[in-house]
Each structure stands twice: as structure tokens, then as C-alpha cells.
Design an enzyme around this catalytic site. Structure first.
Site, PDB file in Angstrom:
ATOM      1  N   ASP A  20       0.897  -1.133  -0.065  1.00  0.00           N
ATOM      2  CA  ASP A  20      -0.094   0.026  -0.014  1.00  0.00           C
ATOM      3  C   ASP A  20       0.833   1.196   0.118  1.00  0.00           C
ATOM      4  O   ASP A  20       0.660   2.177  -0.906  1.00  0.00           O
ATOM      5  CB  ASP A  20      -0.978   0.071   1.229  1.00  0.00           C
ATOM      6  CG  ASP A  20      -1.974  -1.181   1.346  1.00  0.00           C
ATOM      7  OD1 ASP A  20      -2.136  -1.648   0.000  1.00  0.00           O
ATOM      8  OD2 ASP A  20      -2.236  -1.535   2.083  1.00  0.00           O
ATOM      9  N   ARG A 249       5.262 -10.524  -5.794  1.00  0.00           N
ATOM     10  CA  ARG A 249       4.182 -10.712  -5.265  1.00  0.00           C
ATOM     11  C   ARG A 249       3.344  -9.705  -5.182  1.00  0.00           C
ATOM     12  O   ARG A 249       3.616  -8.677  -5.502  1.00  0.00           O
ATOM     13  CB  ARG A 249       4.315 -11.373  -3.646  1.00  0.00           C
ATOM     14  CG  ARG A 249       5.025 -10.073  -2.798  1.00  0.00           C
ATOM     15  CD  ARG A 249       5.425 -10.550  -1.466  1.00  0.00           C
ATOM     16  NE  ARG A 249       5.239  -9.462  -0.650  1.00  0.00           N
ATOM     17  CZ  ARG A 249       5.911  -9.428   0.541  1.00  0.00           C
ATOM     18  NH1 ARG A 249       6.481 -10.498   1.310  1.00  0.00           N
ATOM     19  NH2 ARG A 249       5.891  -8.425   1.621  1.00  0.00           N
ATOM     20  N   GLU A 251       1.112  -6.379  -5.449  1.00  0.00           N
ATOM     21  CA  GLU A 251       0.776  -5.618  -6.505  1.00  0.00           C
ATOM     22  C   GLU A 251       1.956  -4.926  -7.211  1.00  0.00           C
ATOM     23  O   GLU A 251       1.906  -4.798  -8.383  1.00  0.00           O
ATOM     24  CB  GLU A 251      -0.274  -4.663  -5.942  1.00  0.00           C
ATOM     25  CG  GLU A 251      -0.887  -3.701  -7.074  1.00  0.00           C
ATOM     26  CD  GLU A 251      -2.082  -3.164  -6.664  1.00  0.00           C
ATOM     27  OE1 GLU A 251      -2.971  -3.553  -5.870  1.00  0.00           O
ATOM     28  OE2 GLU A 251      -2.137  -1.652  -6.993  1.00  0.00           O
ATOM     29  N   SER A 253       5.288  -4.989  -6.823  1.00  0.00           N
ATOM     30  CA  SER A 253       6.494  -5.728  -7.408  1.00  0.00           C
ATOM     31  C   SER A 253       6.215  -6.594  -8.571  1.00  0.00           C
ATOM     32  O   SER A 253       6.699  -6.831  -9.763  1.00  0.00           O
ATOM     33  CB  SER A 253       7.073  -6.903  -6.528  1.00  0.00           C
ATOM     34  OG  SER A 253       6.181  -7.774  -5.768  1.00  0.00           O
TER      35      SER A 253
END
Ligand code: TRH
Length: 348
Positions: A20, A249, A251, A253
Site C-alpha cells: 500500500d 508478489r 501488486e 512488485s
């Protein structure tokens, strides 16, 4: 709009992990650096930012702790509520005091599902106040909000020196037959022990670079496991460029691996009732190499067994579709530019 820079407040609650904060930080930087907006990032936990952007205090984005420090009088022209975190009530009240209400966006999570284009940009009127919030959905296809990609991405990549990167981290020069892999996954990935065993049994050397794992370096059979520090966000791209295969993994990256255009394996963020599996398959259905990727990606996400020798054999054939996919995505407007365009239309 006036000639004054657009003021933007981004609100972010760190749920867990880094994603986030990673997305908000990237967006904030692009809005400030590429579009000249005055951006404040209100974040409840500064810890991820210290890792993602250790030098954040010297940049153009103003970072504020929230809710300890509350935005005072007045609100920005554009208000971004990341991932449906709730805005402070006094701030929402202040939004009604402006001669023209701000553009209020709820930035949603990324999904390849087909309903996304239909929901992107939809307004949601406030139940009590004369305000409207719009849903802003990142996405892969037309009609969505696009993906975060910096304007200078290609330039930075062209300047990247893989040999210097390896030397900086005390890695030996790459052997001709070495497969270099970056590994970023969730700690409880049940497929990992089996995969490590397959790598150790590989007929050719495999070097696994694992950022932020904090483990000791070790060699088992043909596998060299090499920990790296958690890299600042801008340097994480370099790691992806330096590798032949990237395990990513969540969002952000996951998106960066697509820009890197190297074969990659995605561990999706697990959700209740296996809701994530639908999202995983929606992405595989879009990707030009989706069929080839499917068995290994499923196994990496807990469905079936990982067959490393079969996947390793398919790697050379994945290079071209990965490039093709990255080029297709890069040909469209990036998320920050989409967002600026969306707001301009409403601030006129
Ligand atoms: O940390 P994540 O698992 O984040 C997840 C997802 O965003 C998910 O959608 C969300 O619901 C959940 O958090 C709460 O994975 P992600 O999204 O890849 O974020 C990791 C960030 O860390 C990304 O910005 C890349 C960055 N990174 C570095 O900057 N340096 C590193 O060394 C590594 C490993 C990652």
C-alpha cells in the site's frame, strides 16, 4: 484550472506488508515530479517508507504522519483515498467548504478482472454531504486507470550496468550457464521448500537473490542462496533487470516485473475464500504466455506441485511474450497521467 499547481492530498493506511505504501509513494512521486503537483502523503505508519525510500525527506513529496497530525484548515484540489481507507471526518467536512468541491478519488487495488473497466471512474455520491467520490481502478486494458510507470523508466534501464550491480553486492561475475533469480514471496509459501530442493538438484548453477530476507548465505548442491538487503524502491527495479527470472508478489512488485519484461512468477496476495484465484486466472487469461505460465503459477499459489524442470525448459520461450506484453502495456497512458487527465476534466 488556474496556473497554480494542483494541490493533492493522498491518504494511506498501511494494512500489512509494503504494497500500500509502495503504490502511494510511487504515485505521489510521479504526481509531484512529472506533473508538478504539490503533493502531501498522509500515512499512518512511516516504517515502510523508511525502507522503500530512505531519502524521502529530500524529495518533492511532503510526508505527514496520520492521524497523529491531522490536515488542518482547508483541503486539496484532489483528494486520494488509497484502498478505501477512511478520511478524517473534519477533513471531509472541510471539503464541503470549498467554492468547488475537490476531486475525490478512491484508488482501488489492481485487478485484471473484466468488470474493472465498467467500474473505473464511477461516481459514488456522499450519503449526507454535497460531495462525490469516484472509483479509480488501475488496470491492464482500455477503460481502466492504467499502471504506474515513470517517464524515465526506459532511460534508467538503458543506463543500468548489470556487472556493476553484481560487484556492488559482492556477487561474482555471472557464469555463462548461471540462472540468476530474484525471490520475493510471502513467508508461508508452501511451494518454496520443494522448489529450493529442485534448484539444489539443478544440473546447472542457480543463484537466488533474496532481498529483505535477513537469512544467511548458503549453498546446497547447485543452488546458491544469497540474501540482499531490502532495497530502496528505485533500486528494486535494478534487481529485476539483473535477473533472468523474477519471483514477485502482491501488486507493486508484480507490476515492476512486467515492466522489467523478464520471465516472472507471481504470488498473489491471498484473500478469504480463495477470491485471489479468480484474479490470478484473470491475469493469466490476458497474458500472451498465460497458458505456458499457468501450471507453475498455480502451483506457486498453492494449487498442484511445482514442476521446476518443465518450467525451466519453458524459460527461453517466455522471453519474447514478456517483451511483447510490456510493450503493449507501455504503449498506453500510465496511471499517474490517467489520473491527472481524469482530474483535469473535473476541475475545469
Ligand atoms: O508487500 P506486498 O505483499 O503488498 C501487498 C499488496 O500490495 C496487496 O495488494 C495488498 O493488499 C497487501 O500488500 C496489503 O507486495 P508489493 O505490492 O509488491 O509491495 C512490495 C513493495 O516493496 C513494492 O513497492 C516493491 C518494494 N520493494 C522494494 O522497494 N525493495 C525490495 O527489496 C523489495 C523486496 C520490495
Amino acid at each position: 484550472m488556474t496556473n497554480q499547481p494542483t494541490h493533492c492530498d493522498i491518504f494511506c493506511v498501511v494494512v500489512d506488508n509494503y504494497g500500500d505504501a509502495g503504490v502511494c509513494w510511487r504515485l505521489a512521486n510521479q504526481l509531484a515530479g512529472e506533473h508538478g503537483w504539490r503533493v502531501r502523503l498522509w500515512i499512518d505508519d512511516p516504517a515502510p517508507l523508511r525502507l522503500l525510500a530512505p531519502d524521502h525527506a529530500s524529495g518533492p513529496v511532503e510526508v505527514q504522519p496520520w492521524p497523529q497530525a491531522r490536515p488542518g484548515n482547508g483541503c486539496a484540489d484532489v483528494v486520494i483515498e488509497a484502498f478505501a481507507c477512511e478520511l478524517p471526518a473534519p477533513y471531509v467536512e472541510a471539503m464541503t467548504q470549498r467554492p468547488q468541491p475537490p476531486v475525490w478519488l478512491n484508488l482501488e487495488y489492481l485487478s485484471a478482472e473484466s468488470w474493472v473497466a465498467g467500474c473505473h471512474g464511477l461516481p459514488s455520491p456522499h450519503p449526507r454531504l454535497p460531495l462525490r467520490k469516484h472509483f479509480f481502478f488501475p488496470g491492464f486494458g482500455p477503460g481502466t486507470g492504467g499502471l504506474l510507470r515513470e517517464r524515465d523508466y526506459d532511460e534508467k534501464r538503458a543506463r543500468f550496468d548489470a556487472a556493476a550491480f553484481r560487484a556492488e553486492f559482492d556477487l561474482p561475475p555471472k557464469a555463462v550457464d548461471e540462472l540468476t533469480i530474484s525471490l520475493f514471496s510471502y513467508p508461508d509459501n508452501t511451494a518454496l521448500p520443494g522448489l529450493l530442493a529442485s534448484w539444489a538438484a539443478s544440473p546447472t548453477p542457480i543463484r537466488v537473490l533474496r532481498p529483505g530476507s535477513g537469512e544467511a548465505a548458503r549453498t546446497t548442491g547447485n543452488l546458491s542462496l544469497y540474501p540482499l538487503p531490502f532495497l530502496p524502491q528505485v533500486r528494486y527495479d535494478e534487481l529485476l533487470w539483473a535477473c533472468d527470472l523474477n519471483f514477485v508478489r502482491g501488486e507493486d512488485s508484480f507490476v515492476r516485473a512486467q515492466w522489467a519484461a523478464k520471465p516472472f512468477v507471481w504470488q498473489i496476495y491471498p484473500q478469504a475464500e480463495d477470491a485471489h484465484r479468480v484474479k490470478l486466472d484473470a491475469f493469466l487469461a490476458l497474458h500472451p504466455a498465460g497458458e505456458q505460465l499457468c501450471p507453475f503459477w498455480h502451483a506457486w499459489n498453492g494449487v498442484g506441485e511445482t514442476d521446476w524442470p518443465a518450467f525451466a525448459k519453458s524459460l527461453p520461450g517466455l522471453v519474447a511474450p514478456m517483451r511483447q506484453w510490456a510493450d503493449t502495456l507501455a504503449a498506453r497512458r500510465d496511471l499517474a497521467a490517467e489520473l491527472v487527465h481524469f482530474c483535469r476534466e473535473r476541475l475545469k
